[in-house]
Design a protein around this motif. Structure first.
Motif, PDB file in Angstrom:
ATOM      1  N   ARG A 146       0.837  -1.209   0.000  1.00 23.67           N
ATOM      2  CA  ARG A 146       0.000   0.000   0.000  1.00 23.67           C
ATOM      3  C   ARG A 146       0.871   1.257   0.000  1.00 23.67           C
ATOM      4  NH1 ARG A 146      -3.502  -2.518   4.135  1.00 23.67           N
ATOM      5  NH2 ARG A 146      -5.472  -3.133   3.169  1.00 23.67           N
ATOM      6  N   VAL A 147       1.862   1.279   0.875  1.00 22.40           N
ATOM      7  CA  VAL A 147       2.708   2.463   0.998  1.00 22.40           C
ATOM      8  C   VAL A 147       3.530   2.672  -0.276  1.00 22.40           C
ATOM      9  CG1 VAL A 147       4.450   3.609   2.411  1.00 22.40           C
ATOM     10  CG2 VAL A 147       2.812   2.105   3.493  1.00 22.40           C
ATOM     11  N   LEU A 148       3.910   1.585  -0.918  1.00 19.85           N
ATOM     12  CA  LEU A 148       4.692   1.668  -2.155  1.00 19.85           C
ATOM     13  C   LEU A 148       3.824   2.012  -3.363  1.00 19.85           C
ATOM     14  CD1 LEU A 148       7.014  -1.456  -1.726  1.00 19.85           C
ATOM     15  CD2 LEU A 148       7.673   0.951  -1.454  1.00 19.85           C
ATOM     16  N   ALA A 151      -0.487  -1.862  -4.132  1.00 17.39           N
ATOM     17  CA  ALA A 151      -1.446  -2.766  -3.505  1.00 17.39           C
ATOM     18  C   ALA A 151      -2.572  -3.126  -4.471  1.00 17.39           C
ATOM     19  CB  ALA A 151      -2.024  -2.123  -2.248  1.00 17.39           C
ATOM     20  N   PRO A 152      -3.119  -4.336  -4.357  1.00 15.68           N
ATOM     21  CA  PRO A 152      -4.262  -4.723  -5.201  1.00 15.68           C
ATOM     22  C   PRO A 152      -5.466  -3.822  -4.964  1.00 15.68           C
ATOM     23  CG  PRO A 152      -3.289  -6.647  -4.124  1.00 15.68           C
ATOM     24  CD  PRO A 152      -2.655  -5.445  -3.506  1.00 15.68           C
ATOM     25  N   ASP A 153      -6.259  -3.633  -6.004  1.00 11.52           N
ATOM     26  CA  ASP A 153      -7.504  -2.882  -5.900  1.00 11.52           C
ATOM     27  C   ASP A 153      -8.608  -3.866  -5.546  1.00 11.52           C
ATOM     28  OD1 ASP A 153      -9.740  -1.330  -6.132  1.00 11.52           O
ATOM     29  OD2 ASP A 153      -9.482  -0.860  -8.256  1.00 11.52           O
ATOM     30  N   THR A 154      -9.039  -3.842  -4.295  1.00 11.19           N
ATOM     31  CA  THR A 154     -10.047  -4.806  -3.824  1.00 11.19           C
ATOM     32  C   THR A 154     -11.461  -4.240  -3.869  1.00 11.19           C
ATOM     33  OG1 THR A 154      -9.736  -4.093  -1.526  1.00 11.19           O
ATOM     34  CG2 THR A 154      -8.363  -5.923  -2.310  1.00 11.19           C
ATOM     35  N   GLY A 155     -11.606  -3.002  -4.312  1.00 10.16           N
ATOM     36  CA  GLY A 155     -12.909  -2.349  -4.268  1.00 10.16           C
ATOM     37  C   GLY A 155     -13.988  -3.022  -5.099  1.00 10.16           C
ATOM     38  N   GLY A 156     -13.617  -3.637  -6.208  1.00  9.43           N
ATOM     39  CA  GLY A 156     -14.612  -4.244  -7.083  1.00  9.43           C
ATOM     40  C   GLY A 156     -14.821  -5.730  -6.853  1.00  9.43           C
ATOM     41  N   TYR A 157     -14.285  -6.256  -5.757  1.00 12.64           N
ATOM     42  CA  TYR A 157     -14.354  -7.706  -5.541  1.00 12.64           C
ATOM     43  C   TYR A 157     -15.777  -8.179  -5.259  1.00 12.64           C
ATOM     44  CZ  TYR A 157     -13.916 -12.274  -3.381  1.00 12.64           C
ATOM     45  OH  TYR A 157     -14.072 -13.596  -3.064  1.00 12.64           O
ATOM     46  N   ARG A 158     -16.126  -9.304  -5.862  1.00 13.10           N
ATOM     47  CA  ARG A 158     -17.351 -10.032  -5.559  1.00 13.10           C
ATOM     48  C   ARG A 158     -16.991 -11.512  -5.440  1.00 13.10           C
ATOM     49  NH1 ARG A 158     -18.140  -5.520  -5.189  1.00 13.10           N
ATOM     50  NH2 ARG A 158     -19.866  -4.200  -5.902  1.00 13.10           N
ATOM     51  N   ALA A 159     -17.726 -12.233  -4.621  1.00 17.52           N
ATOM     52  CA  ALA A 159     -17.445 -13.652  -4.403  1.00 17.52           C
ATOM     53  C   ALA A 159     -17.385 -14.398  -5.732  1.00 17.52           C
ATOM     54  CB  ALA A 159     -18.512 -14.267  -3.508  1.00 17.52           C
ATOM     55  N   GLY A 160     -16.371 -15.244  -5.872  1.00 18.29           N
ATOM     56  CA  GLY A 160     -16.203 -16.037  -7.084  1.00 18.29           C
ATOM     57  C   GLY A 160     -15.275 -15.418  -8.104  1.00 18.29           C
ATOM     58  N   MET A 161     -14.886 -14.164  -7.915  1.00 14.77           N
ATOM     59  CA  MET A 161     -13.957 -13.519  -8.845  1.00 14.77           C
ATOM     60  C   MET A 161     -12.554 -14.090  -8.697  1.00 14.77           C
ATOM     61  SD  MET A 161     -14.874  -9.447  -8.888  1.00 14.77           S
ATOM     62  CE  MET A 161     -16.150  -8.804  -9.966  1.00 14.77           C
TER      63      MET A 161
END
Length: 241
Positions: A146-148, A151-161
């Protein structure tokens, strides 16, 4: 010219009979190298005790233009890391993270936010109860990402992705390239993103799952920052956790 530096110690190697070379990430100058007295006297022994991997140290250094290695003088501990020095498990994790950070900071300039994140994390790790450290290295590496800014963008995550590691995003279907995680592993990424140092001990996972998570974190760093191959301490960390 003498200057004051605040160090996160990464590695010390023998250079010759008189000097060791210490590599550190400094608040003032980013990654730097220092010559340290390698003698057997009391002052040299005290300095070596202060300069273990991930030690937080303030020092004076004789900085001369054009030199890559500067002379370190008067090292002083910023935080006494008794919890790490007295615990073989914590000391092993510290050695592993110092090895990772040495790669991360190989070409890195000074960055106050990064230095503070690492220093505060080390201080917290030192104070942690022994039974709450198993997930620390994973949570630390995710937070560092995150500081670098990787970090992955987890905002659009839905189960099964599935998680597209190359793009750092979650997708409904697997990308054509091979750098992605299964749906189950992708769910673990989201869980990891929500953990803090205060809650990480509640994440009950098996030794095999923890190893898998660490391997994928290192693969992600390799894709987005720097190659993480040939980490000498990785096998020891796998054995412990």
């Amino acid at each position: 010219m003498k200057q004051t530096f605040h160090l996160i110690v990464l590695r010390t190697v023998r250079h010759n009979e008189r000097h060791d070379i210490l590599t550190a990430y400094t608040l003032e100058g980013g990654r730097m190298a220092f010559a340290v007295n390698a003698g057997r006297g009391r002052s040299a022994s005290r300095a070596r005790a202060l300069l273990m991997p991930l030690s937080l140290v303030e020092c004076e250094a004789d900085v001369k233009a054009g030199r890559e290695v500067h002379t370190l003088m008067q090292p002083r501990s910023l935080v006494a890391l008794h919890g790490i020095s007295c615990s073989p498990v914590k000391a092993t994790v510290a050695l592993f993270l110092a090895e990772v950070l040495e790669i991360v900071f190989r070409d890195g300039p000074a960055d106050r936010a990064v230095w503070r994140y690492v220093a505060e994390s080390i201080t917290l790790f030192d104070a942690l109860e022994a039974g709450r450290t198993a997930n620390f290295h994973a949570v630390f590496l995710f937070g560092l990402a995150r500081v670098l800014g990787i970090a992955p963008d987890t905002g659009g995550y839905r189960a099964g992705m599935v998680f597209d590691m190359a793009e750092g995003v979650f997708r409904q279907t697997a990308p054509l390239h091979g750098h992605y995680l299964t749906a189950a592993d992708s769910a673990a990424v989201v869980t990891l993103s929500r953990l803090t140092y205060g809650t990480m001990h509640r994440w009950r996972i098996s030794r095999q799952e923890r190893r898998r998570i660490l391997e994928e974190l290192l693969r992600y760093y390799t894709l987005h920052y720097a190659a993480m191959g040939n980490l000498k301490s990785l096998d020891v960390v796998r054995t412990i956790f």
